[in-house]
Enzyme design. Structure first.
Site, mmCIF file in Angstrom:
data_model
loop_
_atom_site.group_PDB
_atom_site.id
_atom_site.type_symbol
_atom_site.label_atom_id
_atom_site.label_comp_id
_atom_site.label_asym_id
_atom_site.label_seq_id
_atom_site.Cartn_x
_atom_site.Cartn_y
_atom_site.Cartn_z
ATOM 1 N N CYS A 91 64.760 -119.977 54.527
ATOM 2 C CA CYS A 91 64.686 -120.403 53.129
ATOM 3 C C CYS A 91 63.254 -120.408 52.597
ATOM 4 C CB CYS A 91 65.331 -121.775 52.933
ATOM 5 S SG CYS A 91 64.728 -123.056 54.048
ATOM 6 N N HIS B 293 64.464 -128.212 53.042
ATOM 7 C CA HIS B 293 64.941 -126.942 52.505
ATOM 8 C C HIS B 293 63.991 -126.484 51.389
ATOM 9 C CE1 HIS B 293 67.688 -123.824 51.254
ATOM 10 N NE2 HIS B 293 67.857 -124.350 50.059
#
Length: 248
Positions: free
Chosen positions: A112, A186
């Site tokens: 990510c 994230h």
């Protein structure tokens, strides 16, 4: 923003055939020096760099080099990923609102961070890359492809994968390899849409781009969006924000 060490980030976990599970794409430390070195190594021109946002107060923002071309935010979700995404899952109808969007699969387990950077770079009209680099070859292959096809391109790009693993070993945080429970953060990106009038959240684990709203300043718009997530209890205060901009 608070954290005892620079966060590392992820989206999903995949185990290989070795006895000890290993991530195919290990998490990166949210460290502008690590990201700048990584991106320069794969083909981002040295005229660009990744910078750090030290706080959201105006007196701190005044020190950030302009223009800011996009932001990369690393945060800890306070809800399960599926529930978190359903709060605003974006839409495939928004694919054409930006120049570049790609999905992130389970195979791209902890990619990510680099996916967020790809979203920031390839949606900036100022960034161009040499086609004879890892980044340039990837971008060329992605032209005209769907978000799912771009995801598959990254999955199968061995040169990109080697560069990623090398840079995942850098930074101050200890390396996490194979234990998804230890990866709590994230990465996403914020960019301007094609017309330069709307702020867009780009997260490869969602259905598509999320149109945040009218905006004339991607940095301050990103901060406002993150403050909203904090106020709604979607993310914790363990977060960091980086900028993509011109080198000093």
């Amino acid at each position: 923003m608070s954290s005892n060490e620079a966060p590392v980030a992820a989206a999903a976990v995949v185990e290989d055939d070795e006895a000890k599970p290993r991530f195919k794409w290990p998490p990166l430390e949210s460290n502008p020096e690590v990201f700048t070195s990584y991106l320069h190594g794969i083909g981002l021109p040295s005229t660009f760099q990744v910078g750090e946002v030290f706080g959201f107060d105006e007196d701190l923002l005044a020190f950030i080099s302009q223009p800011v071309l996009g932001t990369v935010v690393c945060f800890e979700r306070l809800k399960p990923k599926a529930e978190f995404n359903m709060l605003d899952n974006g839409s495939a109808d928004n694919y054409d609102r930006v120049n570049f969007y790609m999905h992130q699969s389970g195979t791209l387990d902890n990619a990510c961070g680099i996916v967020a950077c790809l979203h920031a770079m390839f949606n900036s009209p100022l960034v161009s890359v040499d086609e004879d680099t890892v980044l340039g070859r990837f971008h060329r292959r992605c032209l005209g492809q769907t978000p799912d096809e771009r995801c598959k391109e990254l999955e199968n790009d061995d040169d990109f994968k080697r560069a990623h693993r090398s840079n995942a070993a850098k930074g101050q945080s200890r390396t996490i390899d194979g234990d998804q429970s230890k990866v709590r953060h994230h990465f996403i990106a914020y960019v301007m849409d094609k017309k330069g009038k709307q702020l867009v959240e780009l997260d490869g684990t969602k259905a598509g781009p999320v149109m945040v709203g009218e905006c004339s300043d991607v940095l301050r718009g990103s901060i406002q969006a993150i403050r909203g997530k904090l106020e709604r209890g979607e993310i914790s205060e363990s977060l960091s924000m980086m900028t993509l901009g011109l080198a000093d």
